[in-house]
Design an enzyme around this catalytic site. Structure first.
Site, PDB file in Angstrom:
ATOM      1  N   HIS A  40       0.804  -1.224   0.000  1.00  0.00           N
ATOM      2  CA  HIS A  40       0.000   0.000   0.000  1.00  0.00           C
ATOM      3  C   HIS A  40       0.834   1.271   0.000  1.00  0.00           C
ATOM      4  O   HIS A  40       0.298   2.370  -0.054  1.00  0.00           O
ATOM      5  CB  HIS A  40      -0.932   0.028   1.213  1.00  0.00           C
ATOM      6  CG  HIS A  40      -0.216   0.371   2.485  1.00  0.00           C
ATOM      7  ND1 HIS A  40       0.561  -0.552   3.155  1.00  0.00           N
ATOM      8  CD2 HIS A  40      -0.124   1.523   3.181  1.00  0.00           C
ATOM      9  CE1 HIS A  40       1.082   0.014   4.226  1.00  0.00           C
ATOM     10  NE2 HIS A  40       0.699   1.268   4.265  1.00  0.00           N
TER      11      HIS A  40
HETATM   12  C1  UD1 Z   1      -2.208   5.465   5.867  1.00  0.00           C
HETATM   13  C2  UD1 Z   1      -0.924   5.933   6.556  1.00  0.00           C
HETATM   14  C3  UD1 Z   1       0.139   4.856   6.459  1.00  0.00           C
HETATM   15  C4  UD1 Z   1      -0.373   3.526   6.964  1.00  0.00           C
HETATM   16  C5  UD1 Z   1      -1.634   3.196   6.190  1.00  0.00           C
HETATM   17  C6  UD1 Z   1      -2.248   1.878   6.604  1.00  0.00           C
HETATM   18  C7  UD1 Z   1      -0.459   8.328   6.445  1.00  0.00           C
HETATM   19  C8  UD1 Z   1       0.387   9.356   5.797  1.00  0.00           C
HETATM   20  N1  UD1 Z   1      -0.390   7.107   5.906  1.00  0.00           N
HETATM   21  O1  UD1 Z   1      -1.925   5.315   4.482  1.00  0.00           O
HETATM   22  O2  UD1 Z   1       1.245   5.248   7.256  1.00  0.00           O
HETATM   23  O3  UD1 Z   1       0.612   2.557   6.775  1.00  0.00           O
HETATM   24  O4  UD1 Z   1      -2.594   4.232   6.425  1.00  0.00           O
HETATM   25  O5  UD1 Z   1      -3.329   1.574   5.770  1.00  0.00           O
HETATM   26  O6  UD1 Z   1      -1.131   8.625   7.402  1.00  0.00           O
HETATM   27  N2  UD1 Z   1      -9.391   4.824   1.555  1.00  0.00           N
HETATM   28  C9  UD1 Z   1     -10.581   4.152   1.464  1.00  0.00           C
HETATM   29  N3  UD1 Z   1     -11.191   3.776   2.632  1.00  0.00           N
HETATM   30  C10 UD1 Z   1     -10.669   4.026   3.839  1.00  0.00           C
HETATM   31  C11 UD1 Z   1      -9.455   4.724   3.912  1.00  0.00           C
HETATM   32  C12 UD1 Z   1      -8.817   5.108   2.763  1.00  0.00           C
HETATM   33  O7  UD1 Z   1     -11.095   3.894   0.398  1.00  0.00           O
HETATM   34  O8  UD1 Z   1     -11.256   3.639   4.854  1.00  0.00           O
HETATM   35  C13 UD1 Z   1      -8.695   5.223   0.299  1.00  0.00           C
HETATM   36  C14 UD1 Z   1      -8.919   6.633  -0.097  1.00  0.00           C
HETATM   37  O9  UD1 Z   1      -9.044   6.673  -1.462  1.00  0.00           O
HETATM   38  C15 UD1 Z   1      -7.648   7.345   0.288  1.00  0.00           C
HETATM   39  C16 UD1 Z   1      -6.615   6.222   0.163  1.00  0.00           C
HETATM   40  O10 UD1 Z   1      -7.307   5.028   0.484  1.00  0.00           O
HETATM   41  O11 UD1 Z   1      -7.394   8.439  -0.509  1.00  0.00           O
HETATM   42  C17 UD1 Z   1      -5.435   6.373   1.062  1.00  0.00           C
HETATM   43  O12 UD1 Z   1      -5.837   6.556   2.426  1.00  0.00           O
HETATM   44  P1  UD1 Z   1      -4.945   7.464   3.407  1.00  0.00           P
HETATM   45  O13 UD1 Z   1      -5.503   7.453   4.768  1.00  0.00           O
HETATM   46  O14 UD1 Z   1      -4.706   8.789   2.770  1.00  0.00           O
HETATM   47  O15 UD1 Z   1      -3.525   6.756   3.386  1.00  0.00           O
HETATM   48  P2  UD1 Z   1      -3.096   5.224   3.414  1.00  0.00           P
HETATM   49  O16 UD1 Z   1      -2.470   4.915   2.116  1.00  0.00           O
HETATM   50  O17 UD1 Z   1      -4.181   4.328   3.902  1.00  0.00           O
END
Ligand code: UD1
Length: 358
Positions: free
Chosen positions: A198
């Site tokens: 991820h």
């Molecule tokens: C975040 C953390 C990372 C951690 C990871 C675990 C930061 C900078 N990054 O990254 O350190 O290892 O979580 O998963 O805080 N999304 C969904 N549903 C959700 C959450 C997210 O669809 O419940 C999608 C959204 O499109 C979003 C993308 O996933 O834009 C990324 O989510 P985000 O929280 O920005 O970062 P992660 O890549 O999950």
């Protein structure tokens, strides 16, 4: 006395659960669990609260996804209201996600002491958003709880006073120990490996992601690859057409994100795990499952020095050979569990916090 713990994203939940449970047993402390809503899908959030026996968060901020600035800013605006209303004696933050850094800044500017669980870890790669979150959070923390000796050394190098640093063990392992007490910890390796991916640097560019997928596929040989797909990765797999190619290959089991219990069970009986996660490097070390980490650096060196972690980088040849070695049982064999990863870190944290606040 009110103490607030702040969680936001998937890897925070298993780190905070044991601390919440430990504070709930202390008379005179009201522990309030605030969920920022950085992760919000039921299978990225609710299922963990259930599996960890945490009930529902006391307060939910609903910040959701966005750019780094948007997400961080939304957590700050909403969490400031909570701190102003609750006037907690301390705010505890966990790990290295955007919610961690945002909540720490808010609390500190309101003169509320901050404790950081899993502080001091450093990859020394400032291209990782988590590294920025770690550095900023640790620069304003009052109480530093570290999981491994490298964390203490990094903080000392940054000039942190030694009395503020507490090597307490690993609350993520507290959660794992508690789970394996319930479901057992006998390992029967099956004919599959588990993959998680991820990290933006691995998944955001479709060409780089396709190269990794091919290298893993070749290294896995006759093993199936069980792949619970993070939403960030899923959107790239779909839009690039890589998903269809994987399904055509026949050895890929593409799954929705797994709950905590389901994931650990899958890992326990895997031939090996291939990952770019932080926490999974620790969980596999504790469980004694070979782990191939697709990153150039790790902020968790004890998993390589003592545990089962093989840090292979992301060059296709190195990935293919790393996976092949792990599948053949010829990967890193040495395996000891890092000091104090004994399932009692949260109790140590609670003792130190209460002493600090006296
Ligand atoms: C975040 C953390 C990372 C951690 C990871 C675990 C930061 C900078 N990054 O990254 O350190 O290892 O979580 O998963 O805080 N999304 C969904 N549903 C959700 C959450 C997210 O669809 O419940 C999608 C959204 O499109 C979003 C993308 O996933 O834009 C990324 O989510 P985000 O929280 O920005 O970062 P992660 O890549 O999950």
């Amino acid at each position: 006395m009110t103490i607030i713990s702040v969680v936001g994203a998937r890897p925070n939940f298993m780190k905070a659960a044991p601390v919440k449970h430990a504070f709930d047993r202390v008379d005179g402390v009201r522990h309030v669990l605030v969920h920022t809503g950085q992760h919000y899908d039921p299978n990225m959030s609710d299922v963990f609260f259930e599996d960890l026996g945490m009930g529902k968060p006391d307060l939910f901020l609903g910040v959701g996804s966005g750019s780094h600035a948007e997400q961080t800013a939304r957590v700050m605006v909403e969490f400031e209201k909570i701190c102003t209303a609750e006037r907690p004696a301390m705010v505890i933050v966990y790990g290295d996600v955007n919610s961690t850094m945002a909540a720490a800044i808010v609390a500190k500017k309101l003169h509320i002491p901050v404790a950081h669980v899993e502080s001091g870890l450093r990859s020394f790669d400032r291209g990782m958003p988590e590294e920025i979150n770690r550095i900023v959070t640790d620069s304003i923390t009052d109480l530093y709880f570290v999981t491994e000796e490298s964390g203490r050394q990094n903080l000392l190098m940054d000039g942190v006073r030694p009395q503020r640093i507490h090597l307490v063990g690993n609350t993520m392992i507290d959660s794992l120990a508690r789970l394996t007490e319930r479901i057992g910890n006998t390992r029967t390796p099956g004919d599959y490996i588990v993959l998680t991916l991820h990290r933006p640097s691995n998944v955001d560019d479709p060409a780089a992601l396709a190269r990794l997928i091919t290298a893993i596929e070749e290294g896995a040989q006759s093993c199936n690859v069980r792949f619970p797909v993070h939403p960030r990765t899923e959107s790239v797999l779909q839009s690039s057409g890589i998903r269809q190619r994987m399904l055509d290959n026949g050895r890929w089991e593409l799954l929705p994100p797994a709950g905590y219990r389901q994931f650990i069970q899958m890992v326990m009986n895997a031939r090996a795990v291939v990952t770019d996660s932080g926490g999974i490097q620790e969980e596999t070390t504790w469980l004694g499952v070979p782990c191939v980490t697709l990153r150039e650096t790790t902020e968790r060196p004890s998993t390589v020095e003592l545990g089962t972690n093989d840090l292979v980088g992301i060059a296709p040849n190195a990935v293919r050979e790393g996976v092949r070695r792990a599948v053949a049982g010829a990967g890193r064999m040495g395996h000891t569990i890092p000091p104090l990863w004994d399932g009692h870190a949260a109790e140590r944290i609670v003792r130190v916090v209460l002493q600090f606040l006296q």
